[in-house]
Write an enzyme that holds these catalytic residues in place. Structure first.
Site, PDB file in Angstrom:
ATOM      1  N   HIS A  97       3.090 -46.506  20.001  1.00 47.30           N
ATOM      2  CA  HIS A  97       3.582 -45.355  19.244  1.00 47.30           C
ATOM      3  C   HIS A  97       4.958 -45.667  18.649  1.00 47.30           C
ATOM      4  CE1 HIS A  97       6.447 -44.586  22.433  1.00 47.30           C
ATOM      5  NE2 HIS A  97       5.458 -44.761  23.299  1.00 47.30           N
TER       6      HIS A  97
ATOM      7  N   ASP B  29       3.875 -49.139  25.339  1.00 48.00           N
ATOM      8  CA  ASP B  29       4.401 -50.472  25.684  1.00 48.00           C
ATOM      9  C   ASP B  29       3.658 -51.036  26.897  1.00 48.00           C
ATOM     10  OD1 ASP B  29       5.486 -48.649  27.480  1.00 48.00           O
ATOM     11  OD2 ASP B  29       7.566 -49.287  27.234  1.00 48.00           O
TER      12      ASP B  29
END
Length: 453
Positions: free
Chosen positions: A72, A354
């Site tokens: 994102h 991540d």
């Protein structure tokens, strides 16, 4: 050698003539870590147009599929530093405010018509773009939306305009879209999709919900994966305890905000400080003093040292192999179907975090890669050899850089190949068989229950 541009880009966005200097790669100790430079890279603030290596191949090759895994975009922190004012960041989309994008206004209009889309489960109740005047925890910012509008535009120019991956009358079956259940991942996916397929027909959008951040779908039961993750967390803790500079900084910061050091550490201050840094906002102050750049540098440097040690020690790698096998297995199966002539799911988008991208990079053996920045993208391209249509090859790109030959399964192929890509079967063999060798196993199920050698 590395060619490094010396002149910075001017504030008006014009790039002065870039003089290059040559920096030899010395084979002594690794270069000193520059935490401020690395933090800027991580923020990924949209400035100049990005160059990328996506879509490069000999002219007789045909692009038949693209699978994209994104992190994102820029978000508001997930944690607050106790007893300080939260960063004052506006999550309303305002096209006249920087950073912006020419399609931002059109994107907002299009998102407001999205009720016709098929959204799995809880996704339909999430907002399709950020809209709070003071960001909520973890909310995508305008910067985050712009980062993915740029990603989508870049991929469109290469994959749609140049390579005609999807026809003008593409169907829902040619896309596969999947996101975790957070508004920031859904909104990032929609921003990328909007510039990739401008003004797309909402009825063709079927967004699947993935409840697991490692996208393990129905294959999440893996006791040894959890074991290696716990071992990795112990390694992290032990490295932190040994770092005296870090301890002093935490003690000092805890005094400034007036809480016990342990409580400050638990609030994960780097997450919050990175938000101040990326948005060029002053770090928080109290009556006792201010958190400053020196505090930030020490914590960021430790984070970078931790990443480096994590690559050297094998615990995270073992965790990564088991964590990412379900996702990579799904990827390989899809590529095989397309290589056999199926025309479905030729463009795939996974919108993730991540903690999704990082283990995938590690499992593939791409150890030189930086930790996934905001709006990072990892792309798998499938190519058909026009001279030998039965032969298929893959390229893997990370943030626009070709990392195909950094992968563990294709490192050696590079030495005796005339083609700038990797045979698909090497990737297939790696995922279906070689990923388990280190566990002395032949299957994911077995590897999940057996210690590595």
């Amino acid at each position: 050698v590395h060619l490094i541009p010396v002149n910075p880009v001017r504030e008006d966005g014009l790039n002065p003539k870039s003089r290059k200097r040559i920096m030899p790669d010395l084979l002594t100790e690794p270069p000193a870590i520059d935490p401020i430079y690395e933090a800027h890279v991580y923020c990924n603030i949209p400035t100049i147009a990005e160059r990328s290596m996506e879509g490069h191949a000999p002219h007789y090759f045909k692009l038949v599929s693209v699978q994209v895994l994104i992190r994102h975009g820029d978000r508001y922190p997930l944690y607050a530093i106790p007893k300080t004012k939260r960063p004052d960041i506006d999550c309303m989309l305002v096209p006249s405010r920087k950073p912006s994008h020419p399609q931002l206004e059109a994107f907002m209009k299009h998102m407001s018509k999205g009720s016709a889309a098929q959204m799995d489960g809880s996704l339909s109740s999430l907002p399709r773009f950020p809209s709070h005047s003071l960001c909520e925890m973890g909310e995508l910012t305008q910067t985050g939306v712009v980062q993915h509008l740029r990603n989508g535009q870049l991929l469109r120019e290469i994959y749609i305009n140049k390579h005609k991956l999807l026809p003008g009358d593409w169907t829902a079956k040619q896309l596969y879209l999947e996101t975790t259940g957070k508004s920031r991942t859904l909104q990032s996916a929609l921003a990328l999709l909007y510039t990739f397929l401008p003004d797309f027909d909402w009825k063709k959008i079927n967004m699947r919900h993935q409840w697991s951040t490692i996208f393990c779908s129905g294959s999440c039961d893996c006791p040894m994966r959890n074991h290696y993750l716990e071992e990795e967390q112990r390694r992290q803790y032990s490295l932190r305890v040994k770092n005296n500079d870090l301890e002093k900084i935490y003690v000092d910061m805890a005094k400034i905000v007036g809480i016990p050091t342990r409580q400050l550490r638990a609030s994960n201050p780097i997450d919050s400080l990175l938000c101040y840094f990326c948005h060029n906002a002053s770090f928080p102050c109290t009556k006792t003093g201010c958190i400053g750049m020196e505090h930030f540098k020490v914590i960021k440097r430790h984070q970078l040292e931790d990443e480096r040690e994590r690559q050297e020690k094998k615990l995270y790698f073992l965790y990564a192999l088991l964590a990412t096998h379900p996702l990579l297995n799904q990827t390989v199966s899809r590529l095989q179907r397309i290589a056999e002539g199926k025309k479905e799911e030729v463009f795939v988008l996974y919108s993730a975090h991540d903690v999704t991208l990082s283990p995938v990079l590690s499992a593939l053996g791409i150890t030189e890669a930086r930790f996934p920045r905001f709006a990072a993208r990892l792309v798998f391209e499938l190519w058909q050899d026009g001279k030998r249509p039965k032969e298929h090859f893959i390229r893997i790109l990370y943030n626009g850089a070709d990392v195909t030959f950094q992968t563990s399964f294709c490192k050696d192929h590079y030495k005796h190949s005339s083609k700038p890509m990797c045979p698909l079967e090497k990737f297939v063999n790696f995922v279906k068989r070689d990923m388990f060798l280190i566990f002395n196993s032949t299957s994911y199920y077995d590897a999940c229950r057996r210690r590595a050698l």
